[in-house]
Design an enzyme around this catalytic site. Sequence first.
Site, PDB file in Angstrom:
ATOM      1  N   THR A  64      11.704  -6.974 -10.662  1.00 23.64           N
ATOM      2  CA  THR A  64      10.356  -6.972 -11.253  1.00 23.64           C
ATOM      3  C   THR A  64       9.468  -8.085 -10.702  1.00 23.64           C
ATOM      4  OG1 THR A  64      11.059  -8.394 -13.074  1.00 23.64           O
ATOM      5  CG2 THR A  64      11.218  -6.024 -13.444  1.00 23.64           C
ATOM      6  N   GLU A 108      -9.525  24.390   3.900  1.00 24.89           N
ATOM      7  CA  GLU A 108      -8.488  23.579   3.234  1.00 24.89           C
ATOM      8  C   GLU A 108      -9.082  22.621   2.201  1.00 24.89           C
ATOM      9  OE1 GLU A 108      -9.517  23.269   6.346  1.00 24.89           O
ATOM     10  OE2 GLU A 108      -9.345  21.244   7.142  1.00 24.89           O
ATOM     11  N   GLU A 125     -10.890   4.076  -8.433  1.00 30.46           N
ATOM     12  CA  GLU A 125      -9.702   3.521  -7.770  1.00 30.46           C
ATOM     13  C   GLU A 125     -10.170   2.495  -6.740  1.00 30.46           C
ATOM     14  OE1 GLU A 125      -7.614   6.474  -5.431  1.00 30.46           O
ATOM     15  OE2 GLU A 125      -6.434   4.936  -4.410  1.00 30.46           O
ATOM     16  N   GLY A 135      -9.404  24.867  15.860  1.00 26.85           N
ATOM     17  CA  GLY A 135      -8.456  25.979  15.994  1.00 26.85           C
ATOM     18  C   GLY A 135      -9.177  27.296  16.259  1.00 26.85           C
ATOM     19  N   HIS A 161     -13.922  24.426   7.150  1.00 26.26           N
ATOM     20  CA  HIS A 161     -12.642  23.855   6.699  1.00 26.26           C
ATOM     21  C   HIS A 161     -12.280  24.375   5.310  1.00 26.26           C
ATOM     22  CE1 HIS A 161     -11.972  20.873   9.888  1.00 26.26           C
ATOM     23  NE2 HIS A 161     -13.294  20.870   9.977  1.00 26.26           N
ATOM     24  N   SER A 215       0.860  -1.186   0.000  1.00 27.93           N
ATOM     25  CA  SER A 215       0.000   0.000   0.000  1.00 27.93           C
ATOM     26  C   SER A 215       0.900   1.242   0.000  1.00 27.93           C
ATOM     27  CB  SER A 215      -0.916  -0.023   1.218  1.00 27.93           C
ATOM     28  OG  SER A 215      -0.135  -0.077   2.386  1.00 27.93           O
ATOM     29  N   LEU A 258      -2.979   9.607  -5.953  1.00 32.61           N
ATOM     30  CA  LEU A 258      -2.289  10.680  -6.677  1.00 32.61           C
ATOM     31  C   LEU A 258      -2.178  10.359  -8.154  1.00 32.61           C
ATOM     32  CD1 LEU A 258       0.844  11.413  -4.485  1.00 32.61           C
ATOM     33  CD2 LEU A 258      -1.020  12.945  -5.056  1.00 32.61           C
ATOM     34  N   LYS A 267      -1.551   5.575  -5.188  1.00 32.65           N
ATOM     35  CA  LYS A 267      -2.558   5.265  -6.219  1.00 32.65           C
ATOM     36  C   LYS A 267      -3.502   6.440  -6.444  1.00 32.65           C
ATOM     37  CE  LYS A 267      -4.864   1.659  -4.863  1.00 32.65           C
ATOM     38  NZ  LYS A 267      -4.460   1.015  -3.634  1.00 32.65           N
ATOM     39  N   CYS A 284     -11.587  25.416  12.520  1.00 33.70           N
ATOM     40  CA  CYS A 284     -12.536  24.570  13.241  1.00 33.70           C
ATOM     41  C   CYS A 284     -12.166  24.513  14.727  1.00 33.70           C
ATOM     42  CB  CYS A 284     -12.633  23.194  12.579  1.00 33.70           C
ATOM     43  SG  CYS A 284     -14.233  22.423  12.889  1.00 33.70           S
TER      44      CYS A 284
HETATM   45  N1  GLN Z   1     -14.371  18.984  18.090  1.00 30.58           N
HETATM   46  C1  GLN Z   1     -14.889  20.191  17.568  1.00 30.58           C
HETATM   47  C2  GLN Z   1     -16.372  20.064  17.246  1.00 30.58           C
HETATM   48  O1  GLN Z   1     -16.887  18.991  17.129  1.00 30.58           O
HETATM   49  C3  GLN Z   1     -14.140  20.647  16.331  1.00 30.58           C
HETATM   50  C4  GLN Z   1     -14.273  19.727  15.172  1.00 30.58           C
HETATM   51  C5  GLN Z   1     -13.237  19.943  14.108  1.00 30.58           C
HETATM   52  O2  GLN Z   1     -12.222  20.583  14.336  1.00 30.58           O
HETATM   53  N2  GLN Z   1     -13.443  19.364  12.936  1.00 30.58           N
HETATM   54  O3  GLN Z   1     -17.052  21.052  17.079  1.00 30.58           O
END
Ligand code: GLN
Length: 561
Positions: free
Chosen positions: A188, A510, A140, A384, A508, A13, A19, A17, A382
């Site tokens: 191989t 990201e 995949e 954070g 999020h 693994s 990517l 794959k 989140c």
């Molecule tokens: N634990 C927090 C919540 O449930 C934050 C969740 C997270 O950071 N995805 O609200």
Amino acid sequence: MTKHVFVTGGVVSSLGKGLTAASLALLLKQRGYRVRMQKLDPYLNVDPGTMSPFQHGEVYVTADGAETDLDLGHYERFTGIPCSRESNYTTGRIYSSVIAREREGHYLGKTVQVIPHVTDEIKQAIRSLDGDGVDIAITEIGGTAGDIESLPFLEAIRQFRQDVGRRNALFIHITLVPYIKAAGELKTKPSQQSVGILRTIGIIPDILICRCERPLAREHKEKLALFCNVDEELVIEERDVAHSIYEVPLELAAQDVDVYMLEKLGMHVSTLDLADWKRMVQTLVDPPGGKVEIAVVGKYIRLRDAYKSIYEALTHGGVANGVGIEIRMVESEDVEKRGAAPLLDGVDGVLVPGGFGDRGIAGKIAAVRHARENGLPFFGICLGMQCAVIEFARGVCGMQGADSREFRPDTPFPVIDLMEEQKKVRNLGGTMRLGACRCRIAPDTRAAAAYGALETTERHRHRYEFNNVFRGKMAAAGMVFSGLWPEGDLVEIVELRDHPWFVACQFHPEFQSTPLQAHPLFREFVKAAAKKAARLPERSGPSDVSDESDASDSQDRQRAR
Ligand code: GLN
């Protein structure tokens, strides 16, 4: 009619794959085809939402709110093609629907079996990608050929090709050709054996993609072609890339894999446009503005995949600003033991990502405090954001003992609390606030400057939220509530005015960042960090961070070095 490409993996693994599949999808898309992607995961969890990030890395969230495998992140980042609930099926999900239908009497008294009932269900999952205007669907298969759990999936794709015919389905096997140091040779044999396993199931790969550290010689290709029953030109080398995963599509394109795929599928080979991609890779490999160091303070640090999308989005922010990103991975529990100052010394920005549970929280809060008090660019995501709110309540508003009810149910100041609709939730899987929600942005804020708009849509995955009871008091103390969910008045973005760049969001971002289009908040966070790195004069006020002087900025940075 949609044509199908199936990607399987052999020998071990972690061959990348996902990517590779994403890279192939990008090439086909850049030849003008409409592509969709999907991952079939052989484990029994219904989705990865309830698994620890230490198991399979981060849980990726789609716009329609599915909690999925992180490979879908690669699919979206490489291709910009949105994934959905249909893009990830697990054995658990397949079996759940077969069993539910059995209970409903759907099978009319028959014995319900892996073949044909489970394989039919898998084929239906694959066909869910078909549809209006979809030219090619890439599926995949997770796991490695030879795993017991993968068998029903492999049997299903064998049948699928039988059903639709050779011109309409293609098998690509990604395998390992290891370099054996003691012998000084590439070997191989493992790949021959892996293809042998597929053959016993009735699958003969059309294309073999060989992951290797060293170049494949002619003799290796000949041998693999002979033993694996593949045309020699369809034995493709995928060597470890030097700088960035985003080089993979360029390496594959140089060997015309996409051309062979289209030829095998009887499709027209139109021209390939990789100009933007090449420019992006060039900036990544040789960033004109030097390096910026960002600390990511989390509790799953020892597994790189746990914050995959965060690290990628930072890289994208670097590309957008012409700087390279160095990530300092900081264990939040280490911050608890040793203090924030020594661990964050010299970084240009601090990011606290999402997470669950109270382990390491004190360290994250200490990292937020360090960033706030020292004018270090800060980005909270989140959990954070929740930590940033707790820190501000304790450190600025004098609310001693302020906390999230997730960590301390009896806190006197529950600045983060369980959302109303979460109070009745009993099942853990798929029950958070998930997927895309609208966010209204307040004018004249850093958020507005970043987005260049007053409304956006962002993906969510959380149960707790900012407690509006405390909004007035915290606003009076200087916290700006710059993003709100219009439907329910939930706080989505907070920021601080008297700070070079301090922004935190409940969603999020990201998950929506791509190398060709960095997410605006990541772009602006990296820009603020780059200013810090170059020791440019710090100016406060949201309008300052929105100035688009990227080119001169990066020149200044170079001079400052
Ligand atoms: N634990 C927090 C919540 O449930 C934050 C969740 C997270 O950071 N995805 O609200």
